[in-house]
Design an enzyme around this catalytic site. Structure first.
Site, PDB file in Angstrom:
ATOM      1  N   ASP A  43      45.124  38.420  29.521  1.00 17.11           N
ATOM      2  CA  ASP A  43      44.173  39.511  29.681  1.00 17.11           C
ATOM      3  C   ASP A  43      43.097  39.098  30.655  1.00 17.11           C
ATOM      4  O   ASP A  43      42.183  38.104  30.281  1.00 17.11           O
ATOM      5  CB  ASP A  43      43.415  39.646  28.287  1.00 17.11           C
ATOM      6  CG  ASP A  43      42.496  40.650  28.171  1.00 17.11           C
ATOM      7  OD1 ASP A  43      41.973  41.189  29.223  1.00 17.11           O
ATOM      8  OD2 ASP A  43      42.149  41.003  27.129  1.00 17.11           O
ATOM      9  N   VAL A  44      43.094  39.453  31.764  1.00 20.50           N
ATOM     10  CA  VAL A  44      42.167  39.176  32.603  1.00 20.50           C
ATOM     11  C   VAL A  44      40.504  39.335  32.298  1.00 20.50           C
ATOM     12  O   VAL A  44      39.668  39.087  32.980  1.00 20.50           O
ATOM     13  CB  VAL A  44      42.228  39.841  34.152  1.00 20.50           C
ATOM     14  CG1 VAL A  44      43.577  39.292  34.693  1.00 20.50           C
ATOM     15  CG2 VAL A  44      42.052  41.335  34.148  1.00 20.50           C
TER      16      VAL A  44
ATOM     17  N   TYR B  97      36.578  53.970  38.744  1.00 21.62           N
ATOM     18  CA  TYR B  97      37.446  53.441  39.728  1.00 21.62           C
ATOM     19  C   TYR B  97      36.751  53.028  40.898  1.00 21.62           C
ATOM     20  O   TYR B  97      36.701  52.035  41.628  1.00 21.62           O
ATOM     21  CB  TYR B  97      38.666  54.075  39.742  1.00 21.62           C
ATOM     22  CG  TYR B  97      39.712  53.435  40.577  1.00 21.62           C
ATOM     23  CD1 TYR B  97      40.766  52.547  39.992  1.00 21.62           C
ATOM     24  CD2 TYR B  97      39.974  53.939  42.103  1.00 21.62           C
ATOM     25  CE1 TYR B  97      41.631  51.840  40.743  1.00 21.62           C
ATOM     26  CE2 TYR B  97      40.960  53.422  42.759  1.00 21.62           C
ATOM     27  CZ  TYR B  97      41.688  52.369  42.122  1.00 21.62           C
ATOM     28  OH  TYR B  97      42.658  51.743  42.887  1.00 21.62           O
TER      29      TYR B  97
ATOM     30  N   ASN C   1      45.099  41.695  41.295  1.00 23.28           N
ATOM     31  CA  ASN C   1      45.601  42.766  41.407  1.00 23.28           C
ATOM     32  C   ASN C   1      45.450  43.812  40.212  1.00 23.28           C
ATOM     33  O   ASN C   1      45.489  45.066  40.325  1.00 23.28           O
ATOM     34  CB  ASN C   1      47.358  42.719  41.627  1.00 23.28           C
ATOM     35  CG  ASN C   1      47.853  43.914  41.558  1.00 23.28           C
ATOM     36  OD1 ASN C   1      47.805  44.863  42.397  1.00 23.28           O
ATOM     37  ND2 ASN C   1      48.550  44.023  40.625  1.00 23.28           N
TER      38      ASN C   1
END
Length: 253
Positions: free
Chosen positions: A63-64, A158, A90
């Site tokens: 889990d980044v 985003y 990414n």
């Protein structure tokens, strides 16, 4: 293996269980890298690895957004391979396509944590490993987006995070110079993945109409990343845009 034989290079791809991440992981594998596959879904990571039987993959569920999980990932890379040559940041997500005044704090925070804090945590850990390894140095490639400078309606989280990734790329380039760590960014437009299927049925334009848009094979993104990764550390692609040729970007809005 003789002492003169070239050492296999090690690459790490986050969000490697689907989409662009999977395409890039497979592309790097085809180019001869040992590839560490990181992502939240163990089954999806294994599915990526199974597409190239016999290739060198290491699946590490991660889990980044969690500092401890990211540290465990890089500890595992160091334990297994002893070094890291390429990091492709990414992993990313978006929010519901609604006006920003309708977004919840939780939706905003999820996108920021994944798209910005995640790459920061991975970059930080990669730099700590790369600067102390021998041979010293490595390359970090960030997945940006053309939305950073030409956003769609209803994309505030985003767009904001991808705009910030550009700042992270530039800062990493500066902070990494003393340690032979290069950093570049690829900005992608309309690669065909699970996340972009709605492109074919219609996405919001600047005038709020819906319009289907052309897409391109994600393999073209993989080819571009493999090229960026393969340069000697004395050269760097700072920014590259890879997009579906006929999508509304140049002149968009």
């Amino acid at each position: 293996m003789s002492q003169d034989a070239p050492q296999q290079k090690i690459a790490l791809v986050t969000g490697a269980g689907s989409g662009v991440g999977r395409a890039v992981a497979l592309g790097l594998s085809e180019a001869g890298y040992a590839v560490v596959l990181a992502g939240r879904r163990p089954d999806a990571l294994q599915d990526t690895a199974d597409r190239r039987p016999g290739a060198t993959f290491l699946c590490v569920p991660t889990d980044v957004t969690d500092p401890a999980s990211v540290q465990a990932l890089f500890d595992r890379v160091k334990d297994v391979f002893g070094r890291l040559d390429v990091l492709f940041n990414n992993a990313g997500t978006g929010a519901r396509p609604v006006p920003m005044y309708e977004l919840s704090y939780e939706e905003w925070r999820k996108v920021v944590d994944t798209n910005l804090t995640g790459p920061f945590l991975c970059t930080q850990a990669a730099m700590r490993l790369m600067k102390d390894q021998s041979p010293r140095g490595g390359r970090i490639i960030n997945n940006g987006s053309i939305s950073a400078t030409a956003p769609r309606p209803y994309s505030a989280p985003y767009t904001s995070t991808k705009h910030a990734v550009t700042g992270l790329t530039k800062s990493t380039s500066l902070d990494g110079r003393a340690y032979d760590i290069a950093c570049g960014q690829i900005d992608i437009g309309n690669a065909e993945t699970e996340m972009t299927q709605r492109m074919k049925s219609g996405v919001p334009q600047a005038d709020l109409t819906l319009k289907a848009e052309p897409v391109m094979d994600a393999k073209h993104v993989a080819d571009a990343v493999v090229y960026m990764a393969g340069l000697p550390l004395e050269a760097n692609v700072q920014f590259m845009t890879v997009m579906a040729t006929k999508m509304p970007f140049v002149g968009r809005g």
